[in-house]
Design an enzyme around this catalytic site. Structure first.
Site, PDB file in Angstrom:
ATOM      1  CE  LYS A  58      -4.480  -1.153   0.216  1.00 57.78           C
ATOM      2  NZ  LYS A  58      -5.521  -0.576  -0.643  1.00 57.78           N
ATOM      3  CB  SER A 312      -0.803  -8.120  -0.575  1.00 61.02           C
ATOM      4  OG  SER A 312      -1.651  -8.717   0.386  1.00 61.02           O
TER       5      SER A 312
END
Length: 339
Positions: A58, A312
């Site tokens: 992110k 992720s």
């Protein structure tokens, strides 16, 4: 008429990659012999975004978005809503660029993510029991206080930032056949898919979501934006009940298939990543591995293929890790651990 793919171009992603790598990391791509030989009978590589700054991919999208803000927008300060990883990406970027940041998080956000976000200097506001409730609060507060919104996924600049992962994958494994990506709001998979399909439209792109929260899957099945949420999920980082219009449009054009995994399958994947590959993954980061282990992806995309499964993020509470270990490894009467 503009197609969805024209909202984010390969040039946008290349520019984003240049900016991100001023401070961000090129994350490792490592082969998992366990997933390769035991599970898929292909060559499976893990793209370790849990080793990116803030412990999640992110940071990429947040940094690219905020770097593109005008001086006036930066001066007003930024605000976002996030279950935790985007929050940390915004918080660290704001710290690096000397900008005030406010982050609205669900009351259920993992404590580790709350503490990390405030530790980077952002003001953390807990509001709502779900991401969608936090998002609604964020939008109202942005209007009241004149803050600049940094959307967690439904923004071309954020999508382009996440797409920089796609460029790295091709640099590290140019002849990749299949790429498996966790999906929440869709910014990650659409950014990566924008790159991969541009260079090789035959790369098979698979999105993975939790059975409990899979707004993108439901939307693609219905052919329109559709809300779906039946309960909480270990994959809190992807707990988005409905994707954005931009990410939905891109996913319709670029994503080949979506699969769902259960909470038990997510937990087992988290355990196996820790035990077999020494990789700490949060629930969302374990989704691709869960899909592989549960055989949710057809063998034609795996057997004898070069496969990348994205980890992720790794921002998981230690308490949750301990609970997961306790769940799978119960001590037997002789004192040995059994799976």
């Amino acid at each position: 008429m503009m197609t969805a793919t024209q909202t984010v171009s390969i040039k946008d992603v290349q520019e984003a990659s240049h900016l991100i790598h001023e401070v961000g990391r090129v994350t490792p791509l490592i082969q998992s012999m366990f997933l390769s030989r035991t599970v898929t009978h292909g060559d499976v590589y893990l793209k370790l975004e849990n080793m990116q700054l803030t412990g999640s991919f992110k940071f990429r999208g947040a940094y690219n978005k905020i770097r593109h803000l005008s001086d006036a927008e930066k001066a007003r300060g930024v605000i976002t809503a996030s279950a935790g990883n985007h929050a940390q990406g915004v918080a660290l970027t704001a710290h690096l660029l000397d900008i005030d940041a406010t982050v609205v998080m669900p009351k259920t956000a993992p404590l580790a993510k709350q503490q990390a976000t405030s530790g980077y200097g952002a003001k953390v506001v807990l509001a709502g029991d779900t991401f969608d409730e936090s998002r609604a609060f964020m939008e109202q507060k942005a209007k009241e206080d004149g803050l600049t919104i940094v959307d967690p996924y439904n923004d071309p600049l954020v999508i382009a930032g996440q797409g920089s992962i796609g460029l790295e994958i091709l640099d590290q494994l140019w002849d990749v056949d299949t790429v498996i990506v966790p999906v929440g709001g869709g910014g990650l998979i659409t950014g990566i898919a924008t790159v991969l399909k541009h260079f090789n439209p035959y790369i098979h792109i698979v999105g993975v979501q939790s059975e409990n929260v899979h707004g993108m899957t439901a939307s693609l099945q219905a052919g329109k934006l559709t809300r779906q949420c039946t309960g909480p999920t270990l994959a809190d980082g992807t707990a988005v009940a409905m994707p954005g219009d931009i990410t939905f449009g891109l996913a319709e054009e670029l994503v080949d298939e979506m699969v769902l995994v259960s909470e038990e399958e997510i937990a087992e994947a988290m355990k196996d990543l820790l035990q077999r590959t020494k990789t700490v993954a949060e629930g969302a980061g374990a989704l691709p591995t869960a899909a592989l282990e549960a055989h949710k992806i057809a063998p034609q995309w795996l057997v004898g293929k070069k496969v990348v499964a994205l980890v992720s993020g790794g921002n998981v509470d230690l308490e949750r890790v301990a609970d997961n270990i306790d769940h799978f490894f119960k001590s037997d009467p002789t004192g040995h651990f059994i799976g």
